[in-house]
Design a protein around this motif. Structure first.
Motif, mmCIF file in Angstrom:
data_model
loop_
_atom_site.group_PDB
_atom_site.id
_atom_site.type_symbol
_atom_site.label_atom_id
_atom_site.label_comp_id
_atom_site.label_asym_id
_atom_site.label_seq_id
_atom_site.Cartn_x
_atom_site.Cartn_y
_atom_site.Cartn_z
ATOM 1 N N GLU A 59 0.599 -1.043 -0.121
ATOM 2 C CA GLU A 59 0.046 0.310 -0.089
ATOM 3 C C GLU A 59 1.184 1.445 0.153
ATOM 4 O OE1 GLU A 59 -3.293 0.256 -0.414
ATOM 5 O OE2 GLU A 59 -4.159 -1.935 -0.158
ATOM 6 N N VAL A 60 0.323 2.298 -0.685
ATOM 7 C CA VAL A 60 1.484 3.482 -0.869
ATOM 8 C C VAL A 60 0.566 5.029 -0.538
ATOM 9 C CG1 VAL A 60 2.652 2.386 -2.150
ATOM 10 C CG2 VAL A 60 0.930 3.494 -3.636
ATOM 11 N N GLY A 61 1.349 5.939 -0.160
ATOM 12 C CA GLY A 61 0.132 7.186 -0.658
ATOM 13 C C GLY A 61 0.051 7.256 -2.040
ATOM 14 N N ASN A 62 -0.368 8.262 -1.708
ATOM 15 C CA ASN A 62 -1.407 8.908 -3.843
ATOM 16 C C ASN A 62 -0.015 10.224 -3.905
ATOM 17 O OD1 ASN A 62 -3.616 7.284 -3.651
ATOM 18 N ND2 ASN A 62 -4.077 8.637 -2.480
ATOM 19 N N ILE A 63 -0.600 10.518 -5.371
ATOM 20 C CA ILE A 63 0.556 11.613 -5.650
ATOM 21 C C ILE A 63 -0.717 12.636 -6.817
ATOM 22 C CG2 ILE A 63 1.844 12.279 -7.672
ATOM 23 C CD1 ILE A 63 2.805 10.707 -5.264
ATOM 24 N N ILE A 64 -0.552 13.931 -5.901
ATOM 25 C CA ILE A 64 -0.940 14.928 -7.333
ATOM 26 C C ILE A 64 0.018 15.680 -7.421
ATOM 27 C CG2 ILE A 64 -2.365 17.070 -6.605
ATOM 28 C CD1 ILE A 64 -4.270 15.823 -5.081
ATOM 29 N N TYR A 81 -2.776 11.995 -9.386
ATOM 30 C CA TYR A 81 -3.709 12.975 -10.293
ATOM 31 C C TYR A 81 -3.250 13.779 -10.702
ATOM 32 C CZ TYR A 81 -6.981 11.474 -6.470
ATOM 33 O OH TYR A 81 -8.278 10.620 -5.676
ATOM 34 N N VAL A 82 -3.332 14.311 -12.264
ATOM 35 C CA VAL A 82 -3.230 15.496 -13.324
ATOM 36 C C VAL A 82 -3.566 16.199 -13.120
ATOM 37 C CG1 VAL A 82 -1.591 15.678 -15.266
ATOM 38 C CG2 VAL A 82 -1.222 13.653 -13.712
ATOM 39 N N LYS A 83 -3.412 18.084 -13.299
ATOM 40 C CA LYS A 83 -3.831 18.608 -13.676
ATOM 41 C C LYS A 83 -3.860 19.026 -14.763
ATOM 42 C CE LYS A 83 -5.545 23.641 -11.605
ATOM 43 N NZ LYS A 83 -5.042 24.437 -10.336
ATOM 44 N N GLY A 84 -2.389 18.782 -15.312
ATOM 45 C CA GLY A 84 -1.668 19.365 -16.623
ATOM 46 C C GLY A 84 -2.284 18.764 -17.816
ATOM 47 N N GLU A 85 -1.485 18.665 -18.832
ATOM 48 C CA GLU A 85 -0.778 17.416 -19.971
ATOM 49 C C GLU A 85 -0.178 16.739 -20.034
ATOM 50 O OE1 GLU A 85 0.802 17.384 -24.402
ATOM 51 O OE2 GLU A 85 0.429 19.190 -23.017
ATOM 52 N N GLU A 121 -7.788 5.733 -16.792
ATOM 53 C CA GLU A 121 -8.208 6.913 -15.916
ATOM 54 C C GLU A 121 -10.068 6.679 -15.384
ATOM 55 O OE1 GLU A 121 -9.517 11.308 -17.068
ATOM 56 O OE2 GLU A 121 -8.788 9.747 -18.841
ATOM 57 N N LEU A 122 -9.757 7.475 -14.683
ATOM 58 C CA LEU A 122 -11.240 7.404 -13.535
ATOM 59 C C LEU A 122 -12.547 8.512 -13.367
ATOM 60 C CD1 LEU A 122 -9.873 4.898 -10.906
ATOM 61 C CD2 LEU A 122 -11.578 4.295 -12.449
ATOM 62 N N GLY A 125 -10.804 19.647 -11.556
ATOM 63 C CA GLY A 125 -9.195 20.229 -12.527
ATOM 64 C C GLY A 125 -8.661 19.479 -12.809
ATOM 65 N N TYR A 126 -8.768 17.773 -11.839
ATOM 66 C CA TYR A 126 -7.921 16.795 -12.037
ATOM 67 C C TYR A 126 -8.382 15.926 -13.201
ATOM 68 C CZ TYR A 126 -4.891 19.256 -8.860
ATOM 69 O OH TYR A 126 -4.623 20.628 -8.380
ATOM 70 N N GLN A 127 -6.795 15.278 -13.460
ATOM 71 C CA GLN A 127 -7.214 13.870 -13.744
ATOM 72 C C GLN A 127 -7.159 12.856 -13.388
ATOM 73 O OE1 GLN A 127 -5.518 14.574 -17.827
ATOM 74 N NE2 GLN A 127 -7.366 13.757 -19.234
ATOM 75 N N LYS A 128 -7.958 11.354 -13.094
ATOM 76 C CA LYS A 128 -7.005 10.570 -12.267
ATOM 77 C C LYS A 128 -6.984 9.165 -12.598
ATOM 78 C CE LYS A 128 -9.127 8.196 -8.265
ATOM 79 N NZ LYS A 128 -10.634 8.367 -7.321
ATOM 80 N N TYR A 129 -5.629 8.676 -12.299
ATOM 81 C CA TYR A 129 -5.245 7.371 -12.883
ATOM 82 C C TYR A 129 -4.776 6.161 -11.899
ATOM 83 C CZ TYR A 129 -4.110 10.599 -17.219
ATOM 84 O OH TYR A 129 -4.964 11.467 -18.644
#
Length: 308
Positions: free
Chosen positions: A98-103, A122-126, A136-137, A143-147
């Motif tokens: 288990e791990v933490g998440n990234i923004i 989570y990615v806000k840009g390109e 992708e979820l 404002g963020y894409q979720k992967y």
């Protein structure tokens, strides 16, 4: 004080913040770049991330301890490589952790999430392609894409999440065309099937132990690399070094498997319409079991040659 999500800072999740003045490669990379050293690149895990007080190793250890990471600025190649893996290379079990998440508040360059099995990005840009073993979820952050890792979903289900441009039916995931991915199905260890409609790039099915990955398109180099069980089916051509370091399982290429096929192969079998094997891999005679397997996978045995 309000943060980027419009909440008071002391009510926000527990994020460690990294600010980048320039794009940095191999952030949150659980391999510490060891694989890429063979291609002439070098990286010191204990070197400080440019402009920050934390080293590459410290960030990975914090993720393993459940810490969430927020990156402000553009990110380079191979973000979150093998994230969530207890790597055997470093004495681990080879299983998931288990791990933490990234923004990321910025753009991300290619190869994000190669061989990744746990965590959310989570990615806000390109996001540049190809990216890794990700799907992708529907995002819960405006404002963020979720992967999330394809392997994670196949092993543990959606748990209420909603897919974008893909469909999970029982133990079968259907990924619609539109994006090119690396390492699809990496480390899959469940009797499940991933169908990827469209081309893929590097190392499809790497380190799989069980299940099927079926690509309706062409594949890049190292398809089936380190395959350790299960089946990878490419309904198209592959680039070179298919089934390199193969341990077990089956690679099926309904086209040209390329040059240097089966290099350093330990076990397992390759079926291909065309390909140039390299010792220890040689052409073999097909038997009834081979014919039955190809028919079970929906393929015509008369179209294939066997290599092992």
């Amino acid at each position: 004080m309000l943060n980027i999500f419009g909440r008071k800072k002391d009510e926000d999740e527990n994020f460690l913040e990294i600010v980048l003045d320039e794009a940095v490669d191999c952030l949150c990379d659980f391999t510490y770049n060891f694989y890429w050293q063979h291609q002439g690149e070098k990286m010191d895990p204990d070197e400080k991330i440019p402009g920050n007080d934390y080293s590459y190793r410290e960030i990975v250890e914090k993720l393993k301890n459940g810490q969430n990471i927020k990156i402000i600025g553009d990110v380079g190649h191979r973000l979150c490589s093998s994230m969530g893996v207890d790597l055997q290379y470093f004495g681990g079990s080879g299983g998931e952790v288990e791990v933490g998440n990234i923004i990321v508040d910025g753009d991300v360059d290619t190869r994000m999430g190669i061989s990744m099995v746990k965590g959310i990005i989570y990615v806000k840009g390109e996001l540049k392609e190809p990216f890794g073993n990700l799907i992708e979820l529907k995002s819960d952050k405006k404002g963020y894409q979720k992967y999330k890792s394809i392997t994670d979903i196949m092993m543990h289900g959606l748990n209420g999440e909603k897919l974008i441009d893909s469909e999970l039916i029982g133990n079968k995931l259907i990924i619609e065309p539109g994006h090119i991915r690396d390492t699809v199905g990496a480390r899959l260890n469940r009797d499940a099937e991933i169908i990827h409609n469209g081309n893929v790039d590097l190392s499809t099915g790497i380190l799989m132990r069980q299940g099927i990955v079926r690509v309706n398109g062409d594949a890049g180099k190292n398809t089936g690399a380190l395959l350790n069980g299960g089946t990878v089916i490419i309904n198209g051509d592959c680039d070179d070094f298919s089934a390199i370091d193969m341990i077990n399982g089956a690679l099926v290429v309904n086209g040209d498997a390329g040059k240097f096929m089966g290099a350093q192969r330990k076990n397992g079998v390759i079926f291909a319409k065309k390909g140039s094997p390299i010792p220890p891999t040689t052409k073999k005679k097909m038997d009834d079991v081979d014919n039955d397997n190809l028919l079970r996978w929906g393929l015509n045995p008369s179209h294939f040659k066997k290599f092992g």
